[in-house]
Write a protein that holds these residues in place. Structure first.
Motif, short mmCIF file in Angstrom:
data_model
loop_
_atom_site.label_atom_id
_atom_site.label_comp_id
_atom_site.label_asym_id
_atom_site.label_seq_id
_atom_site.Cartn_x
_atom_site.Cartn_y
_atom_site.Cartn_z
N PHE A 663 -48.39 -48.62 24.14
CA PHE A 663 -50.13 -48.77 24.30
C PHE A 663 -50.29 -50.19 24.91
O PHE A 663 -51.27 -50.37 25.47
CB PHE A 663 -50.76 -48.65 22.96
CG PHE A 663 -50.63 -47.63 22.06
CD1 PHE A 663 -51.38 -46.46 22.54
CD2 PHE A 663 -49.82 -47.24 21.32
CE1 PHE A 663 -51.65 -45.17 21.86
CE2 PHE A 663 -49.70 -46.11 20.48
CZ PHE A 663 -50.59 -45.08 20.87
N GLY A 664 -49.23 -51.05 25.05
CA GLY A 664 -49.54 -52.11 25.68
C GLY A 664 -49.24 -52.54 26.89
O GLY A 664 -49.46 -53.84 27.60
N CYS A 665 -48.48 -51.58 27.50
CA CYS A 665 -47.92 -51.78 28.87
C CYS A 665 -48.77 -50.95 30.00
O CYS A 665 -49.69 -50.16 29.56
CB CYS A 665 -46.54 -51.10 29.12
SG CYS A 665 -45.21 -51.97 27.98
N GLU A 666 -48.87 -51.41 31.23
CA GLU A 666 -49.61 -50.85 32.12
C GLU A 666 -49.26 -49.36 32.23
O GLU A 666 -50.47 -48.52 32.50
CB GLU A 666 -49.38 -51.49 33.54
CG GLU A 666 -50.22 -50.79 34.81
CD GLU A 666 -49.89 -51.63 36.02
OE1 GLU A 666 -50.41 -51.09 37.01
OE2 GLU A 666 -48.89 -52.51 35.91
N HIS A 667 -48.12 -49.06 32.19
CA HIS A 667 -47.64 -47.49 32.00
C HIS A 667 -47.06 -47.30 30.67
O HIS A 667 -46.21 -48.17 30.23
CB HIS A 667 -46.56 -47.34 33.35
CG HIS A 667 -47.37 -47.32 34.45
ND1 HIS A 667 -47.95 -46.41 35.10
CD2 HIS A 667 -47.13 -48.24 35.40
CE1 HIS A 667 -48.42 -46.89 36.40
NE2 HIS A 667 -47.80 -47.94 36.64
N LYS A 668 -47.47 -46.36 29.91
CA LYS A 668 -46.69 -46.01 28.87
C LYS A 668 -45.42 -45.47 28.88
O LYS A 668 -44.83 -45.02 29.88
CB LYS A 668 -47.34 -44.69 28.04
CG LYS A 668 -47.13 -44.17 26.90
CD LYS A 668 -47.70 -43.06 26.11
CE LYS A 668 -48.98 -43.57 25.58
NZ LYS A 668 -49.79 -42.42 24.86
N ILE A 669 -44.61 -46.35 27.99
CA ILE A 669 -43.09 -46.23 28.07
C ILE A 669 -42.67 -45.45 26.98
O ILE A 669 -42.98 -45.72 25.84
CB ILE A 669 -42.41 -47.47 28.34
CG1 ILE A 669 -42.96 -48.31 29.49
CG2 ILE A 669 -40.70 -47.42 28.05
CD1 ILE A 669 -42.50 -49.50 29.48
N ILE A 670 -41.84 -44.33 27.15
CA ILE A 670 -41.25 -43.76 25.98
C ILE A 670 -39.79 -44.08 26.11
O ILE A 670 -38.96 -43.93 26.83
CB ILE A 670 -41.08 -41.93 26.34
CG1 ILE A 670 -42.72 -41.66 26.44
CG2 ILE A 670 -40.72 -41.26 25.25
CD1 ILE A 670 -43.02 -40.23 26.59
N HIS A 671 -39.41 -44.66 24.87
CA HIS A 671 -37.76 -45.08 24.80
C HIS A 671 -36.94 -44.21 24.81
O HIS A 671 -35.78 -44.36 25.54
CB HIS A 671 -37.76 -45.93 23.32
CG HIS A 671 -36.51 -46.80 23.46
ND1 HIS A 671 -35.31 -46.21 22.96
CD2 HIS A 671 -36.24 -48.21 23.54
CE1 HIS A 671 -34.32 -47.07 23.12
NE2 HIS A 671 -34.82 -48.32 23.52
N CYS A 672 -36.96 -43.14 24.19
CA CYS A 672 -36.05 -41.87 24.24
C CYS A 672 -34.95 -42.06 23.47
O CYS A 672 -34.10 -41.16 23.30
CB CYS A 672 -35.92 -41.39 25.56
SG CYS A 672 -37.39 -40.88 26.44
N ASP A 673 -34.74 -43.25 22.84
CA ASP A 673 -33.25 -43.40 22.09
C ASP A 673 -33.61 -44.39 20.95
O ASP A 673 -32.55 -45.45 20.95
CB ASP A 673 -32.18 -43.85 23.18
CG ASP A 673 -30.75 -43.36 22.50
OD1 ASP A 673 -30.88 -42.61 21.44
OD2 ASP A 673 -29.80 -43.92 22.83
N ILE A 674 -34.37 -44.23 20.05
CA ILE A 674 -34.62 -45.20 19.00
C ILE A 674 -33.52 -44.97 18.04
O ILE A 674 -33.37 -43.74 17.77
CB ILE A 674 -35.83 -45.02 18.56
CG1 ILE A 674 -37.07 -45.60 19.46
CG2 ILE A 674 -36.07 -45.69 17.37
CD1 ILE A 674 -36.65 -47.07 19.93
N LYS A 675 -32.58 -45.90 17.67
CA LYS A 675 -31.82 -45.59 16.35
C LYS A 675 -31.19 -46.90 15.99
O LYS A 675 -31.27 -47.98 16.85
CB LYS A 675 -30.57 -44.86 17.09
CG LYS A 675 -29.89 -45.39 18.28
CD LYS A 675 -28.74 -44.48 18.91
CE LYS A 675 -28.01 -45.04 20.28
NZ LYS A 675 -26.84 -44.29 20.64
N PRO A 676 -30.77 -47.02 15.06
CA PRO A 676 -30.10 -48.44 14.58
C PRO A 676 -29.34 -49.53 15.58
O PRO A 676 -29.40 -50.39 15.79
CB PRO A 676 -29.48 -48.28 13.29
CG PRO A 676 -30.04 -47.09 12.87
CD PRO A 676 -30.25 -46.15 14.06
#
Length: 893
Positions: A663-676
């Motif tokens: 929500f805070g960037c000019e373009h929405k960014i989907i990380h796609c690889d959230i893990k520890p």
């Protein structure tokens, strides 16, 4: 004389009807009785003396029967509201000797109502159900075989007991003040003594990890209050916003046992306050009180004091036995934030003055300095550290938390301590010892300072932000100054632009000349080596990075993208250098993606890309160095166990970072690889998300996209495996899986020796249904967790992994829930039933193959044919139900 005809309106009928009501304890409508009496009088005319006497007796029985108040227990299928019980002041159940009552009540001068248990003679509230959300006088309390439900007048559920495995048979209120739900075999399904609010009474146990949470004020009951009283494995402590300011072992009149047993629970009775350990018979700490046969009560008040008293016999009569802390100035917020407490008198510290608009607050005397907000209280707090920082010295002061924590770092000078605070947006002040070099940070919130001249070696400094203020005469001289400065500024700017343009053109010509002389690379490589995006981080020379890493000597991590090395640049900056592994077309895309994504975003919870290097087939990324490594290493390694508060802060940091991406960037960014593995930690547990090689950018008009499969087994959302659109809710699913691992302290699919395989997300769902959240906690913590925070995280994690992405909360809502501004929703069981299938598949595969970390089990069903954009390895066989291996689930790496 005419014969007398008996009818339903006869007074004798009233008498027996009232007597029957009294014996059966069933309510009779007073309106109905009055109507019948009126009709009877109209039909009978004047009544005889006997008839009048019977009516008087009937009225007397009605006035004392209290037909709507049950004693000791009540059976299911009852609905109550204050409006319906107004004649009984909201009371619907009393204990056998009426010491305690269950009622729908409000506090004085308040129109907000709560389901509560109250000491009847003193009208002292000892437990409240719906502390988070009150109801009106028309709100209902519904008791069924499923439990207790509190709803507002519109029917919205505001509180309920957890689901049970067997139907509820009785609601019972004991003379101890304990409200219980029992099944047909009188087994306790739930009791208020296990879920205290701000009070415990004689005989009630406060278990390790459980907390008393103070009201926000005397009229407001809310679990978001700052003060907590918690029983730990070694002591009982009081905290303000997570910082300790008192513990039971400090009290000199108490006795401490010399054994090394762990505390199990705290209890108060007629002879004193006790911490029990071992087999529940070992007294770890005892604080004796004068013997009393009356009921004792211990309350964490909204003022931050822990008070023990004895309940009297009249309304409001509570005899005070003792109060902790006994000094006003030891209460963290006694004077308010940034104020000085001296002998119970509040003022502003030296160097500060009262605010003009808020006289009870203190601001710097120097008007050019303002006090920044912590980054968790301000949406732009992460930008404050970029401004000029100035520290204001505190003269002859102490801070309550310094006596309860170890310094963040030792053997450093004041400048290093201040730099540590300046680089941390949550840090608002520091205390530094000149003799030992100890550095203490005050983070997120500042309470009251304590006036003291006893320890002059430990000195405080408040962080301020310098503001450029216009002088008093600037308005008069503005026009003249503008006429001079504006043309000069324009000329200077023009010269700078021309100079930069010439330098850029010269560098570009040199680059083209060099590429022309170099014929050893393919045309595609030459084309890629000219890759440059204006405004991105520094482009380093390969030789410079080779020297910095001692020819890539020290490996600090590795993964699907490549190997990470520790290095030191020529300016002594420690960095992490990642050598990309994939050298094909996909490797180029990953490299470009990571630079394009992370090079233009700046957030305190996202790793900072300092630069990059392109040299033929060598592609390197230069990051800021995080000395504690990844969350995977810290959480699952053999080092020190992450405490509960640290885990909660890490989860909050991850949520803030993802919220910024979404929500805070000019373009929405989907990380796609959230893990520890992709969450990095600094020495002060500052959290930063990294590894953006798989990220996808969405334009302003896009809410989702179709893409090839990417990510890591165990964290992939179900929609990756179908032809469903991928949205930011896919990151929410991965975040929920990581939160579960934070709670348990090990991988969701791990197997321990001599323990049957358990798929932890399924266990979390089952324990949520039973309301037994404490069984999910990492056993290494030994119960050291905030009970309400544990329940909140479990519910939040389950909401994040809903199979239907629409039901998952946004990361903005997740941050609100963790910060306490938004209530966590109840997970939708219907959208979590897929976890039962995953769990079954895991157990079956584990039984066959042995170890979970070697499993290539097939966990995810592919319910639909894959989209044409999906890779061929993800497709099933002509519509039949198919499954995917762990290698396939890893996606392009």
């Amino acid at each position: 004389m005419a014969p007398t005809h008996f009818s339903l309106f006869h007074p004798i009928f009233f008498f027996f009807l009232s007597l029957l009501s009294f014996l059966l304890r069933q309510p009779i409508s007073l309106f109905s009785l009055l109507l019948l009496l009126l009709l009877q009088l109209m039909l009978s005319g004047m009544t005889s003396l006997l008839r009048a006497a019977i009516i008087i007796i009937t009225t007397f029985i009605l006035s004392f029967s209290h037909a709507s108040i049950d004693t000791e227990f009540v059976h299911p299928n009852r609905t109550y509201s204050y409006f319906k019980l107004i004649d009984q002041s909201g009371v619907f159940l009393s204990s056998p000797t009426a010491k305690f009552i269950a009622k729908i009540t409000s506090k004085p001068t308040s129109s907000s109502f709560y389901l509560s248990v109250v000491h009847s003679s003193t009208n002292t509230l000892i437990w409240t159900a719906n502390r988070n959300q009150s109801i009106s006088d028309s709100g209902i309390v519904n008791f069924t075989s499923n439990g207790i439900l509190v709803a507002d007048e519109s029917g919205l559920h505001v509180w309920s007991t957890p689901p049970f495995t067997s139907p509820v048979s009785l609601l019972q209120l004991q003379d101890s003040g304990n409200l219980l739900l029992l099944d047909q075999s009188n087994k306790t399904l739930w009791q208020t003594f296990d879920w205290p609010t701000d009070t415990i009474v004689s005989g009630q146990r406060l278990l390790v990890g459980k907390s008393l949470i103070a009201d926000v004020d005397d009229e407001n009951q809310s679990e978001s209050a700052a003060y907590r009283f918690t029983v730990t494995g070694t002591d009982s402590i009081m905290q303000w916003h997570g910082s300790s300011y008192w513990k039971l072992s400090m009290e000199t009149l108490g006795f401490r046992d010399s054994t090394n047993s762990q505390v199990s629970f705290m209890e108060i009775n007629g002879s004193g306050l006790y911490l029990f350990g071992g087999n529940e018979s070992v007294i770890m700490i005892q604080y004796p009180l004068d013997n009393s046969s009356s009921i004792r009560i211990a309350t964490l008040e909204y003022t931050g004091r822990f008070r023990i008293g004895t309940l009297g016999r009249r309304s409001g009569e509570i005899f005070n036995d003792l109060t902790w802390p006994d000094e006003d100035c030891r209460i963290p917020f006694f004077c308010g934030g940034m104020r000085l407490c001296s002998g119970g008198v509040c003022s502003c510290p030296f160097g500060f003055r009262a605010g003009l608009q808020t006289p009870n607050s203190c601001v710097p005397s120097d008007a050019s300095i303002s006090l920044p907000s912590a980054c968790n209280n301000s949406s732009d707090g992460e930008n404050e550290i970029e401004n000029e920082i100035k520290y204001i010295k505190l003269v002859n002061t102490q801070y309550f938390s310094n006596n309860f924590i170890d310094p963040v770092i030792e053997n450093v000078n004041l400048s290093t301590c201040e730099d540590l605070c300046s680089g941390n947006c949550s840090c608002l002040a520091v205390y530094h010892s000149e003799s030992s070099g100890s550095c203490y940070l005050i983070q997120n919130y500042i309470g009251s300072f304590i006036s003291s001249s006893s320890n002059k070696d430990l000195i405080g400094y408040v962080k301020g932000q310098v503001q450029l203020l216009p002088s008093a005469g600037s308005n008069r001289n503005f026009s003249t100054a503008a006429l001079i400065l504006i043309p000069l500024s324009a000329a200077f700017l023009l010269i700078v632009v021309i100079t930069v343009g010439l330098l850029y053109r010269r560098r570009k010509l040199q680059s083209k000349s060099k590429l022309t002389r170099n014929h050893s690379f393919s045309s595609s490589e030459n084309e890629f080596d000219t890759f440059a995006i204006p405004g991105l981080p520094v482009r380093y020379d390969y030789g410079e990075l080779a020297i910095a890493t001692e020819n890539f000597k020290t490996v600090i991590g590795s993964g699907g993208f490549g190997t990470v090395y520790k290095g030191t640049l020529s300016d002594q900056t420690v960095v992490a250098v990642k050598k990309m592994k994939n050298l094909g077309v996909q490797g180029k895309k990953d490299f470009c993606s990571e630079i394009a994504v992370i090079g233009n975003i700046h957030h305190v919870n996202l790793v900072r890309l300092k630069g990059f290097c392109l040299r033929s087939r060598q592609r390197l990324l230069v990051y800021e160095y995080m000395d504690r490594g990844s969350l995977e290493k810290t959480l699952f390694g053999l080092g020190a166990v992450l405490e509960w508060s640290e885990r909660f802060d890490i989860v909050l940091g991850m949520a803030r970072g993802l919220c910024y991406l979404h929500f805070g960037c000019e373009h929405k960014i989907i990380h796609c690889d959230i893990k520890p593995e992709n969450v990095l930690l600094h020495s002060n547990l500052q959290v930063k998300i990294t590894d953006f090689g798989l990220s996808k950018l969405l334009g302003p008009g896009q809410s989702g996209l179709f893409t090839t499969m990417r990510g890591t087994r165990g964290y992939l959302a179900p929609e990756w495996l179908t032809n469903s659109v991928i949205t930011d809710k896919s990151d929410v699913y991965s975040f929920g899986m990581v939160v579960m691992e934070m709670i348990r302290g090990r991988k969701n699919c791990s197997i321990e020796k001599e323990i049957s395989p358990v798929y932890f997300p399924l266990l979390a769902l089952e324990m949520h249904e039973l309301g037994r959240y404490e069984e999910l906690l990492d056993p290494r913590l030994e119960g050291r967790a905030m009970g309400l925070e544990l329940e909140k995280l479990v519910k939040l994690a389950l909401c994040c992994v809903h199979e239907d992405p629409v039901l998952r909360p946004s990361m903005a809502n997740v941050v609100g829930i963790l910060e306490g501004g938004i209530l966590v929703s109840e997970p939708r069981i219907a959208s979590l039933n897929f976890l039962r299938f995953y769990g079954q598949r895991f157990v079956e595969a584990s039984t066959v193959q042995g170890r979970s970390d070697e499993l290539e089990f097939l966990m995810f069903p592919q319910r639909q044919q894959p989209d044409s954009n999906m890779k061929s390895s993800t497709s099933g066989s002509n519509g039949s139900q198919s499954y995917m291996s762990a290698q396939q689930l890893s996606g392009p790496r």
